[in-house]
Design a protein around this motif. Sequence first.
Motif, PDB file in Angstrom:
ATOM      1  N   GLN A 129       0.856  -1.178   0.000  1.00  0.00           N
ATOM      2  CA  GLN A 129       0.000   0.000   0.000  1.00  0.00           C
ATOM      3  C   GLN A 129       0.897   1.235   0.000  1.00  0.00           C
ATOM      4  OE1 GLN A 129      -2.165  -1.057   3.569  1.00  0.00           O
ATOM      5  NE2 GLN A 129      -4.022  -1.451   2.353  1.00  0.00           N
ATOM      6  N   ARG A 130       0.503   2.219  -0.764  1.00  0.00           N
ATOM      7  CA  ARG A 130       1.314   3.426  -0.912  1.00  0.00           C
ATOM      8  C   ARG A 130       1.175   4.334   0.295  1.00  0.00           C
ATOM      9  NH1 ARG A 130       0.956   4.899  -7.352  1.00  0.00           N
ATOM     10  NH2 ARG A 130       1.497   2.806  -8.039  1.00  0.00           N
ATOM     11  N   GLY A 131       2.328   4.710   0.839  1.00  0.00           N
ATOM     12  CA  GLY A 131       2.363   5.606   1.991  1.00  0.00           C
ATOM     13  C   GLY A 131       2.959   6.946   1.601  1.00  0.00           C
ATOM     14  N   ARG A 132       3.830   7.467   2.434  1.00  0.00           N
ATOM     15  CA  ARG A 132       4.455   8.779   2.226  1.00  0.00           C
ATOM     16  C   ARG A 132       5.169   8.834   0.888  1.00  0.00           C
ATOM     17  NH1 ARG A 132       6.135  13.032   5.795  1.00  0.00           N
ATOM     18  NH2 ARG A 132       6.479  14.771   4.375  1.00  0.00           N
ATOM     19  N   GLU A 133       4.973   9.924   0.168  1.00  0.00           N
ATOM     20  CA  GLU A 133       5.551  10.082  -1.164  1.00  0.00           C
ATOM     21  C   GLU A 133       6.886  10.813  -1.095  1.00  0.00           C
ATOM     22  OE1 GLU A 133       4.103  11.461  -5.625  1.00  0.00           O
ATOM     23  OE2 GLU A 133       2.678  11.475  -3.958  1.00  0.00           O
ATOM     24  N   ILE A 134       7.837  10.304  -1.876  1.00  0.00           N
ATOM     25  CA  ILE A 134       9.161  10.920  -2.009  1.00  0.00           C
ATOM     26  C   ILE A 134       9.340  11.161  -3.497  1.00  0.00           C
ATOM     27  CG2 ILE A 134      11.627  10.675  -1.552  1.00  0.00           C
ATOM     28  CD1 ILE A 134      10.515   8.248   0.366  1.00  0.00           C
ATOM     29  N   THR A 135       9.234  12.400  -3.908  1.00  0.00           N
ATOM     30  CA  THR A 135       9.108  12.712  -5.324  1.00  0.00           C
ATOM     31  C   THR A 135      10.329  13.441  -5.884  1.00  0.00           C
ATOM     32  OG1 THR A 135       7.588  13.709  -6.919  1.00  0.00           O
ATOM     33  CG2 THR A 135       7.825  14.831  -4.836  1.00  0.00           C
ATOM     34  N   LEU A 136      10.517  13.320  -7.180  1.00  0.00           N
ATOM     35  CA  LEU A 136      11.636  13.971  -7.861  1.00  0.00           C
ATOM     36  C   LEU A 136      11.505  15.489  -7.769  1.00  0.00           C
ATOM     37  CD1 LEU A 136      14.174  13.331  -9.521  1.00  0.00           C
ATOM     38  CD2 LEU A 136      12.761  13.339 -11.563  1.00  0.00           C
ATOM     39  N   GLU A 137      10.291  15.970  -7.959  1.00  0.00           N
ATOM     40  CA  GLU A 137       9.977  17.391  -7.804  1.00  0.00           C
ATOM     41  C   GLU A 137       8.515  17.489  -7.411  1.00  0.00           C
ATOM     42  OE1 GLU A 137       8.920  18.866 -12.214  1.00  0.00           O
ATOM     43  OE2 GLU A 137      10.967  18.126 -12.008  1.00  0.00           O
ATOM     44  N   LYS A 138       8.097  18.660  -6.973  1.00  0.00           N
ATOM     45  CA  LYS A 138       6.691  18.811  -6.593  1.00  0.00           C
ATOM     46  C   LYS A 138       5.876  18.979  -7.864  1.00  0.00           C
ATOM     47  CE  LYS A 138       3.998  20.686  -2.948  1.00  0.00           C
ATOM     48  NZ  LYS A 138       2.799  21.197  -3.229  1.00  0.00           N
ATOM     49  N   TYR A 139       5.002  18.005  -8.132  1.00  0.00           N
ATOM     50  CA  TYR A 139       4.201  18.019  -9.349  1.00  0.00           C
ATOM     51  C   TYR A 139       2.891  18.743  -9.106  1.00  0.00           C
ATOM     52  CZ  TYR A 139       7.599  14.525 -10.734  1.00  0.00           C
ATOM     53  OH  TYR A 139       8.774  13.886 -11.019  1.00  0.00           O
TER      54      TYR A 139
END
Length: 177
Positions: A57-67
């Motif tokens: 299940q998907r939890g906290r997001e760690i993203t390349l940039e803020k989309y």
Amino acid sequence: MAVLKFRIYLEEDDAVYRDVMIKHTQSFKELHNGILKAFEFDNKHGATFFRSNDNWQRGREITLEKYNKPYQAEPLLMDKTTIGSEIRDTNQKFIYVYDFAKNWTFLIELIHVSKEENSKITYPATVRVEGIGPQQYGTKSLLGNKFMDIEEKYDLQNGTEGFGLEGEDVATNDSED
């Protein structure tokens, strides 16, 4: 310094995976680049990690940039977040999504922690390759472009059920002897 070994599975086929080793002090952006290199993908698209549980299940997001999309919680940024800071247990899982148009999804599982790093290895490093990875753009056979040339030259797509009309007497009348 701890070195983490992650097994990165292609979501559609768990027989296709790569083992990548990375130092716990390195960033998620470095892991992102290591995964792309391991699967021979380019670095032209957006990407994000999700911290996950045992049920994927998907939890906290760690993203390349803020989309430009709504977030339940403010995302962490890959280049500012170390991998070690997001490890919660000894078999931590992450979900990695690359190229939001194609939606390449990979399941990442921590499989080993080593206390010693190898000075001969540049981290992140792909240490195991299992299965033939997907082609990022379209399909490509084991023969690669050579098969495409043969296919075009002999027009292999034309015949139905793999057979053409060559060698068949369609319009000849042999009864005039």
